[in-house]
Design a protein around this motif. Sequence first.
Motif, PDB file in Angstrom:
ATOM      1  N   MET A   1      11.741   3.132   5.906  1.00  0.00           N
ATOM      2  CA  MET A   1      11.293   4.478   6.240  1.00  0.00           C
ATOM      3  C   MET A   1       9.881   4.645   5.698  1.00  0.00           C
ATOM      4  O   MET A   1       9.460   3.932   4.790  1.00  0.00           O
ATOM      5  N   ARG A   2       9.126   5.564   6.259  1.00  0.00           N
ATOM      6  CA  ARG A   2       7.787   5.833   5.766  1.00  0.00           C
ATOM      7  C   ARG A   2       7.892   6.562   4.428  1.00  0.00           C
ATOM      8  O   ARG A   2       8.777   7.407   4.225  1.00  0.00           O
ATOM      9  N   SER A   3       6.988   6.247   3.519  1.00  0.00           N
ATOM     10  CA  SER A   3       7.088   6.787   2.169  1.00  0.00           C
ATOM     11  C   SER A   3       6.379   8.120   1.986  1.00  0.00           C
ATOM     12  O   SER A   3       6.565   8.786   0.967  1.00  0.00           O
ATOM     13  N   ASP A   4       5.547   8.514   2.959  1.00  0.00           N
ATOM     14  CA  ASP A   4       4.751   9.733   2.789  1.00  0.00           C
ATOM     15  C   ASP A   4       5.443  10.980   3.347  1.00  0.00           C
ATOM     16  O   ASP A   4       4.841  12.044   3.447  1.00  0.00           O
ATOM     17  N   ASP A   5       6.704  10.830   3.720  1.00  0.00           N
ATOM     18  CA  ASP A   5       7.418  11.957   4.315  1.00  0.00           C
ATOM     19  C   ASP A   5       8.869  11.897   3.866  1.00  0.00           C
ATOM     20  O   ASP A   5       9.604  10.972   4.220  1.00  0.00           O
ATOM     21  N   GLU A   6       9.283  12.909   3.081  1.00  0.00           N
ATOM     22  CA  GLU A   6      10.649  12.916   2.574  1.00  0.00           C
ATOM     23  C   GLU A   6      11.674  12.973   3.706  1.00  0.00           C
ATOM     24  O   GLU A   6      12.810  12.526   3.546  1.00  0.00           O
TER      25      GLU A   6
ATOM     26  N   ASP B   1       0.819  -1.216   0.000  1.00  0.00           N
ATOM     27  CA  ASP B   1       0.000   0.000   0.000  1.00  0.00           C
ATOM     28  C   ASP B   1       0.850   1.262   0.000  1.00  0.00           C
ATOM     29  O   ASP B   1       0.342   2.363   0.293  1.00  0.00           O
ATOM     30  N   SER B   2       2.135   1.108  -0.313  1.00  0.00           N
ATOM     31  CA  SER B   2       3.073   2.239  -0.407  1.00  0.00           C
ATOM     32  C   SER B   2       3.199   3.019   0.891  1.00  0.00           C
ATOM     33  O   SER B   2       3.476   4.216   0.892  1.00  0.00           O
ATOM     34  N   THR B   3       3.000   2.336   2.025  1.00  0.00           N
ATOM     35  CA  THR B   3       3.169   2.987   3.326  1.00  0.00           C
ATOM     36  C   THR B   3       4.647   3.095   3.690  1.00  0.00           C
ATOM     37  O   THR B   3       5.088   4.095   4.254  1.00  0.00           O
TER      38      THR B   3
ATOM     39  N   ASP C   1       0.496  -7.539   4.600  1.00  0.00           N
ATOM     40  CA  ASP C   1      -0.069  -6.685   5.651  1.00  0.00           C
ATOM     41  C   ASP C   1       0.897  -5.588   6.104  1.00  0.00           C
ATOM     42  O   ASP C   1       0.591  -4.816   7.021  1.00  0.00           O
ATOM     43  N   GLU C   2       2.078  -5.533   5.514  1.00  0.00           N
ATOM     44  CA  GLU C   2       3.058  -4.460   5.713  1.00  0.00           C
ATOM     45  C   GLU C   2       3.651  -4.391   7.118  1.00  0.00           C
ATOM     46  O   GLU C   2       4.290  -3.406   7.472  1.00  0.00           O
ATOM     47  N   THR C   3       3.486  -5.432   7.912  1.00  0.00           N
ATOM     48  CA  THR C   3       4.033  -5.410   9.275  1.00  0.00           C
ATOM     49  C   THR C   3       5.436  -6.006   9.336  1.00  0.00           C
ATOM     50  O   THR C   3       6.176  -5.739  10.284  1.00  0.00           O
ATOM     51  N   LYS C   4       5.778  -6.833   8.343  1.00  0.00           N
ATOM     52  CA  LYS C   4       7.068  -7.518   8.364  1.00  0.00           C
ATOM     53  C   LYS C   4       7.668  -7.566   6.948  1.00  0.00           C
ATOM     54  O   LYS C   4       6.968  -7.383   5.949  1.00  0.00           O
ATOM     55  N   LEU C   5       8.972  -7.847   6.926  1.00  0.00           N
ATOM     56  CA  LEU C   5       9.676  -8.116   5.681  1.00  0.00           C
ATOM     57  C   LEU C   5      10.347  -9.478   5.782  1.00  0.00           C
ATOM     58  O   LEU C   5      10.672  -9.946   6.876  1.00  0.00           O
ATOM     59  N   TYR C   6      10.558 -10.105   4.638  1.00  0.00           N
ATOM     60  CA  TYR C   6      11.296 -11.362   4.591  1.00  0.00           C
ATOM     61  C   TYR C   6      12.405 -11.239   3.552  1.00  0.00           C
ATOM     62  O   TYR C   6      12.320 -10.447   2.608  1.00  0.00           O
ATOM     63  N   VAL C   7      13.448 -12.020   3.745  1.00  0.00           N
ATOM     64  CA  VAL C   7      14.578 -11.946   2.834  1.00  0.00           C
ATOM     65  C   VAL C   7      15.308 -13.284   2.810  1.00  0.00           C
ATOM     66  O   VAL C   7      15.437 -13.959   3.839  1.00  0.00           O
TER      67      VAL C   7
END
Length: 785
Positions: A177-182, A162-164, A221-227
């Motif tokens: 980092m959050r995407s809505d704030d430079e 969701d581009s958060t 759900d944007e709560t985690k990342l996997y790699v």
Amino acid sequence: MISSKLTKGLFFALILTFICNFSVLAQTANFEAAERFTGDKMEKLIGNTAVYPRWIEDTNNFWYEFENPDGKNWFFVNAERASQRYLFDQEEMASQLTEIFERPFNSKDLDLNGFEYDTDKERFTFHVDSIEFTYNLNGNQLIKGDSLQKEENERWATYSPDSTWIAFARDHNLYVMRSDDEDSTEIQLSEDGERWFSYQADEGDTTSNERLRTNARFFDDETKLYVTRTDMREVDELWVINSLGERPELETYKYGMPGEDEIGIDHVEVFDIKSRERVRMDTDKWEDQDLRANYGGHQTGDYRANSSDKLYIYRENRPSDKVDVLIADTETGETDILISETSKPYFNWSYQYLGIMNDGEEYLWWSERTGWGQLYRYDSEGNLKNQITDGNFVVGDVVKVDTAGKKLFFEAFGRDGDNPYHSNLYSVRFDGSDFKHLTPENANHWISESDEGNYFVDNISRVDQPTRSVLRDENGRISLTLQEVDMSPAEEIGWEAPEEFKIKAADGVTDIYGVMWKPFDFDSTKSYPIISYVYPGPQTEPFPTSFSLQGYTGRNQALAQLGFVVVAFGNRGGSPMRSRYYHTYGYDNLRDYPLADNKYGIEQLAARHPYINDNKVGIFGHSGGGFMSTAALLTYPDFYTAAVSSAGNHDNNVYNTWWGETHHGVKEVKKTVKEMNEDSVEVEKEVITFESEIKTNASLAENLKGHLLLVHGDMDNNVHPANTIRLVDALVKAGKRFDLMILPGRRHGFGPYQPYFERQKWYYFAEHLLGDYRTNVDFNLPEDE
């Protein structure tokens, strides 16, 4: 004693006889026709040969661009209404652009780049000459924007669904980092990243201060990342040199080779954005195993969980004959085996598939356990419920899954039609009932599915049948014809379609399929040298199955115009579209397995067609085809006359680990060694190593009789130039004459040097198969010729 006068007379008679015989044997290559019918020129004459739809998210609508002799057009299609219209008024667009730029624009050749469509606002954006534009469909309003600037984020940012959030790497570590704030605060999630064990997409990059793209991915759900992070630190390095820079520059990369001890160790990790904690998944089982987390392969949605509490992991052993599908708990790292399978001699990766239904209520799985690739259904615990498809054919890509209707749509090969390489579309319910063939036309079907409902764009064609692009519904009914390729402009200048054929493999039983290209001024009473274009597989074979004017179709068509019959056909061990026996035939014999089939195939074609001269036989190929063409020339030196071998992996012992070990084989060796433990006590330990030895073309160098042109890019970091250099060394030591061409600055593909290489190939075969030694041919013909 013979008098000097008689001697001179005999000498001049012999010279005259030689000249007469040479004039009979030598033929003039038709370079002009070859240049006229190159793929690029044919594409300019005809335009596009398929429709590539751009489905609009969450709708049954799409748009596409299509170019034909009448010009370039954009279309909008509503699949539910089976309606098609122009996407915008092109005359009005040209008029507005002309006014803005103060220069004329052709409405049939608008150079609009970077198309993006917004269905909610009924507008699209594009750019012309680095100027951004927005076009509102309501009112045909064109709005000029600012000068196009490269978005820095495009290079380094990985956006959450969701581009958060944005994920990126710096100094080999992972950040978000959050995407809505430079000016958003950067959150560092890892501290142990380093070169060759990195969170960067480019693990070997030495840059430390910039934001770089990461190989980590977000859960939905944007709560985690996997790699999946691979420890390459102990893997040996390989190098190529860029000789074209201001000064020659060394490029270093890691590269594991067959049988080596260190090939990289995979780790699967999950990061919680809120807590910033990392959990490593418990995946240890096999030495040097291969891991892929939430693996998507080339089929959308495979191995994808809907929530971040679990992670699906694909695990494969080093010999590639054992596979597990794991479900990992992302909170604890614990893993359970869902599906486990053994497939000798190796698992077919081309169509492997795991479909997750309703977040794990049941699963769909692709397997070759019967000798043919089929689909199976499992319950939530990994127990087999039923076999979905069955028969002596191969299920290919799963195109779409309708979970509500418990129905799936898939492509398959060899069940219907005359050619087992033609893709057809089918549907079937999860329980195996209601099996339907949705594409009854005897042709190849290239399918693109809708995002929402069950609609499909079907590009229907054969090598000898120009493409008809249609829209189908879920029952296979054609509701709309989108485009039909018109070849009449090409036919007016002599173009003819290539021909499909079928022969036998060297076993005299197995059917082999192929395609033949002839000169367009073909005369069946004449004799033509034959040239075989080769690629041994096992992931694909060298002949086309659908209509095309570019790629190897265009190149082989142009080559034939010189005065050759050009053929491309398969061989046992060549394609995963057929049985497991067929595509694994080359196992443990990676150099030699395709050669007998190619020679026997040419002999059959020559016996069938009197116009084929099998005393003048050429062969060529790229990569694996470069390897195969040289091997053929050296294995059957009295049969093949000339070979052009480009970027060949002539020594698979210095090619990559996975390719050689999977398709040739690797031996696991267990031995006991003694070492000192932490308490300085000598203990015994079992150590597992791997061995692999593959036959090389260099070992056949003594056999060379014909003409061989070796070509390689000097910066090829896929098939390293050492593959060709080692063969050159063996040929020099054997005292053999051959030709070598190095393409400076070129990788595995020759890019802008490809046209030059193609024409040197024309010269080479013209010289050695036709006796035409001209080297001053002007290839820059006027466009109207």
